[in-house]
Design a protein around this motif. Structure first.
Motif, PDB file in Angstrom:
ATOM      1  N   LYS A   1       7.630  25.990   3.038  1.00 36.47           N
ATOM      2  CA  LYS A   1       6.710  25.039   2.383  1.00 36.47           C
ATOM      3  C   LYS A   1       5.246  25.399   2.600  1.00 36.47           C
ATOM      4  N   ASN A   2       4.948  25.952   3.755  1.00 32.82           N
ATOM      5  CA  ASN A   2       3.555  26.216   4.087  1.00 32.82           C
ATOM      6  C   ASN A   2       3.454  27.644   4.632  1.00 32.82           C
ATOM      7  N   VAL A   3       3.165  28.574   3.733  1.00 33.97           N
ATOM      8  CA  VAL A   3       3.142  29.996   4.101  1.00 33.97           C
ATOM      9  C   VAL A   3       1.713  30.400   4.433  1.00 33.97           C
ATOM     10  N   VAL A   4       1.531  30.947   5.630  1.00 34.02           N
ATOM     11  CA  VAL A   4       0.190  31.390   6.027  1.00 34.02           C
ATOM     12  C   VAL A   4       0.211  32.900   6.211  1.00 34.02           C
ATOM     13  N   HIS A   5      -0.752  33.555   5.575  1.00 33.91           N
ATOM     14  CA  HIS A   5      -0.914  35.006   5.710  1.00 33.91           C
ATOM     15  C   HIS A   5      -2.064  35.256   6.707  1.00 33.91           C
ATOM     16  N   PRO A   6      -1.981  36.333   7.501  1.00 27.34           N
ATOM     17  CA  PRO A   6      -3.068  36.594   8.461  1.00 27.34           C
ATOM     18  C   PRO A   6      -4.457  36.580   7.828  1.00 27.34           C
ATOM     19  N   LYS A   7      -4.542  37.018   6.585  1.00 25.25           N
ATOM     20  CA  LYS A   7      -5.871  37.059   5.936  1.00 25.25           C
ATOM     21  C   LYS A   7      -6.402  35.656   5.645  1.00 25.25           C
TER      22      LYS A   7
ATOM     23  N   PRO B   1      -7.868  30.141   2.917  1.00 23.10           N
ATOM     24  CA  PRO B   1      -8.327  29.579   4.195  1.00 23.10           C
ATOM     25  C   PRO B   1      -8.163  28.059   4.220  1.00 23.10           C
ATOM     26  N   ARG B   2      -7.814  27.561   5.382  1.00 21.78           N
ATOM     27  CA  ARG B   2      -7.716  26.111   5.614  1.00 21.78           C
ATOM     28  C   ARG B   2      -8.272  25.845   7.013  1.00 21.78           C
ATOM     29  N   ASP B   3      -8.218  24.602   7.457  1.00 17.98           N
ATOM     30  CA  ASP B   3      -8.659  24.329   8.821  1.00 17.98           C
ATOM     31  C   ASP B   3      -7.485  24.606   9.768  1.00 17.98           C
ATOM     32  N   PHE B   4      -7.457  25.820  10.292  1.00 17.77           N
ATOM     33  CA  PHE B   4      -6.315  26.208  11.125  1.00 17.77           C
ATOM     34  C   PHE B   4      -6.402  25.662  12.553  1.00 17.77           C
ATOM     35  N   SER B   5      -7.495  24.970  12.870  1.00 16.78           N
ATOM     36  CA  SER B   5      -7.578  24.411  14.229  1.00 16.78           C
ATOM     37  C   SER B   5      -6.624  23.224  14.375  1.00 16.78           C
ATOM     38  N   LYS B   6      -6.151  22.689  13.227  1.00 18.20           N
ATOM     39  CA  LYS B   6      -5.319  21.484  13.317  1.00 18.20           C
ATOM     40  C   LYS B   6      -3.873  21.736  12.885  1.00 18.20           C
ATOM     41  N   LEU B   7      -3.616  22.922  12.363  1.00 16.85           N
ATOM     42  CA  LEU B   7      -2.280  23.182  11.796  1.00 16.85           C
ATOM     43  C   LEU B   7      -1.325  23.693  12.878  1.00 16.85           C
ATOM     44  N   LYS B   8      -0.171  23.054  12.984  1.00 17.28           N
ATOM     45  CA  LYS B   8       0.835  23.531  13.943  1.00 17.28           C
ATOM     46  C   LYS B   8       1.791  24.482  13.243  1.00 17.28           C
TER      47      LYS B   8
ATOM     48  N   ASP C   1       2.658  24.787  21.644  1.00 17.20           N
ATOM     49  CA  ASP C   1       3.455  24.358  20.487  1.00 17.20           C
ATOM     50  C   ASP C   1       2.915  24.839  19.134  1.00 17.20           C
ATOM     51  N   GLY C   2       2.453  26.076  19.079  1.00 20.00           N
ATOM     52  CA  GLY C   2       2.058  26.659  17.796  1.00 20.00           C
ATOM     53  C   GLY C   2       0.721  26.209  17.256  1.00 20.00           C
ATOM     54  N   LEU C   3      -0.134  25.665  18.124  1.00 20.76           N
ATOM     55  CA  LEU C   3      -1.460  25.231  17.672  1.00 20.76           C
ATOM     56  C   LEU C   3      -2.472  26.323  18.012  1.00 20.76           C
ATOM     57  N   LEU C   4      -2.911  27.027  16.968  1.00 25.57           N
ATOM     58  CA  LEU C   4      -3.807  28.178  17.127  1.00 25.57           C
ATOM     59  C   LEU C   4      -5.040  27.784  17.959  1.00 25.57           C
ATOM     60  N   LEU C   5      -5.563  28.707  18.722  1.00 21.27           N
ATOM     61  CA  LEU C   5      -6.759  28.525  19.567  1.00 21.27           C
ATOM     62  C   LEU C   5      -6.478  27.750  20.849  1.00 21.27           C
ATOM     63  N   THR C   6      -5.258  27.238  21.034  1.00 25.19           N
ATOM     64  CA  THR C   6      -4.954  26.579  22.309  1.00 25.19           C
ATOM     65  C   THR C   6      -4.229  27.585  23.204  1.00 25.19           C
TER      66      THR C   6
END
Ligand code: G3P
Ligand code: MG
Length: 467
Positions: free
Chosen positions: A222-228, A253-260, A288-293
């Motif tokens: 449902k939510n595919v994220v590419h490194p770019k 790009p999205r706000d990846f600080s909040k995406l698990k 738990d998959g939260l980037l930057l933590t």
């Protein structure tokens, strides 16, 4: 061996006791196949003894012990691309003549429908975009250019990938000059579509440009994220990799600080090692998959990591020795993780020689049989033709298939591979392997060419078909 049990064994990834992590358990549309290789990193065996210390922590199971079985789809998706299948097919009049010939040769016809081939691609049918010439003749023969005018079933089973099945089949049709349907095609990440039942938000790695995004989306994630996408959001995320204007234009790009993130899926070879290593390590160490933590306990909060295949090297259009591939990337990542945490990385590797991939291949073969012969049954005599003893051949041997090793790819040796010998034999190329297998099943005198002047009444006489 091929039948998928209706009720798969209880999932070792049962979420009971695993907190909030999105760990798979059995789902209606998937089947979990027990893993045949360990889910624990291979890095230790390649590292100097002093670089790691055995500790009880290493033996501690993570709460996401997801590596003991591999989900595959319960049944393959049948495409709507019938035009791919019919393009370049023989004429109707030839079909009528062929069915008359087949009526006169019932035993041979039964034998032709009771055998099948699974072809590796790189090193068997092609080197990159260059076809291996005998492959074209072999596939033409199996597509009906034979004394019965019959299709002998085959599928393509590759550890390659990096784009959609449709895009790869189109490319193969052009290279090999035959129609290739997505319904007879399995690339390394095809069975991983089952993981869409378990994970919504996934970091998907590998392949040229961002071609892997539509592949993952087609699988149902449902939510595919590419490194770019992440690099477009924060260009400082990796000091040694830079995003180009073209890459930014198609990034999301999205706000990846909040995406698990729920899982990391390495579908194909990285084209940007620095960025991909950094992001995978970041997510493995995160809470738990939260980037930057950074997690307090990296094991219990680590999200699952999957690789689509484990080959170390593969043959390409490069004229020198074989080239490094995804297995090399994985082992480097495992070593980094071990060096940073002192813990062996747990991960899952799909692809040949994993049993899940062969089990899925059986399902694809069965449904392909239905399409070409209207019979939903698995042929009994299956021949795997491969160039890599450590994936194609060992996998086929373990799965009970006949195995043919060819000399056009990874294997360049003598009589047979000493560690993983092919049980049906070693051949100079795919055409020789196909001829030997067909002769075994359909008779030594079987003719590998359709005779347009055949007289069905006289069929069986020496003069009715040409060599
Ligand atoms: O990266 C290795 C892969 O391309 C090998 O493909 O067709 O030989 O399984 P194949
Ligand atoms: Mg190969």
């Amino acid at each position: 061996m091929s039948d998928i049990p209706p009720e798969a064994a209880p999932s070792p990834r049962d979420p009971r006791g695993s907190g909030s992590l999105p760990i798979p358990n059995d789902s209606g549309n998937t089947v979990e196949i027990p893993a045949t290789r360990s889910s624990i990193s291979d890095a230790a065996q390649y590292m100097h003894n002093l670089s790691f210390t055995p500790s009880t922590r290493d033996r501690r199971g993570s709460r996401n012990s997801f590596g003991t079985s591999l989900p595959i789809p319960r049944s393959p998706r049948v495409s709507r691309l019938s035009s791919v299948l019919t393009a370049g097919e023989p004429s109707v009049s030839r079909d009528i003549l062929a069915s008359q010939v087949q009526d006169m040769s019932k035993e041979k016809v039964a034998a032709a429908k009771n055998m099948a081939f699974a072809f590796d691609i790189d090193g068997v049918l092609a080197h990159g975009n260059d076809p291996i010439p005998p492959a074209k003749e072999a596939l033409k023969m199996l597509n009906g250019d034979n004394e019965l005018g019959i299709k002998i079933p085959y599928i393509l089973l590759t550890n390659g990938g990096g784009k959609t099945e449709e895009a790869r089949c189109e490319q193969l049709s052009q290279i090999l000059e035959i129609p290739v349907s997505t319904d007879q095609f399995i690339q390394s990440h095809t069975p991983m579509q089952a993981l869409a039942e378990y994970y919504d938000t996934v970091l998907v790695i590998g392949g040229d440009g961002q071609n892997i995004r539509p592949a993952a989306e087609n699988y149902g994630f449902k939510n595919v994220v590419h490194p770019k996408d992440i690099q477009a959001w924060d260009p400082t995320i990796c000091p040694w990799s830079h995003i180009t204007e073209e890459e930014r234009a198609i990034a999301k790009p999205r706000d990846f600080s909040k995406l698990k993130f729920d899982a990391i899926l390495v579908f194909n070879d990285s084209r940007d090692y620095q960025l991909d290593f950094q992001l995978i390590i970041d997510l493995l160490l995160a809470e738990d998959g939260l980037l930057l933590t950074r997690a307090k306990d990296p094991v219990s909060s680590r999200i699952p990591l999957y690789f689509s295949q484990g080959d170390m090297v593969f043959p390409t259009d490069h004229k020198g020795p074989t080239r490094l591939t995804l297995g090399a990337f994985r082992i480097a990542l495992e070593a980094q993780y071990k060096a940073l945490t002192g813990i062996e990385l747990e991960r899952v590797v799909y692809g040949k020689p994993e049993k899940a991939t062969y089990t899925y291949a059986d399902e694809v073969l069965k449904s392909w049989m239905e399409q070409i012969h209207n019979e939903n049954k698995l042929p009994q005599n299956i021949y795997m033709v491969g160039d890599n003893p450590a994936s194609d051949i060992i996998g086929g041997n373990m799965y009970g298939w006949n195995t043919c090793l060819v000399r056009t790819g990874v294997f360049q040796g003598g009589e047979n591979d000493p560690n993983n010998p092919a049980n049906f034999g070693v051949f100079d190329n795919v055409l020789e392997a196909v001829k030997a297998a067909v002769r075994k099943e359909l008779g030594q005198d079987f003719k590998f060419k359709w005779n347009p002047k055949v007289n069905p009444v006289l069929h069986g006489d020496a003069g009715s078909a040409v060599e």
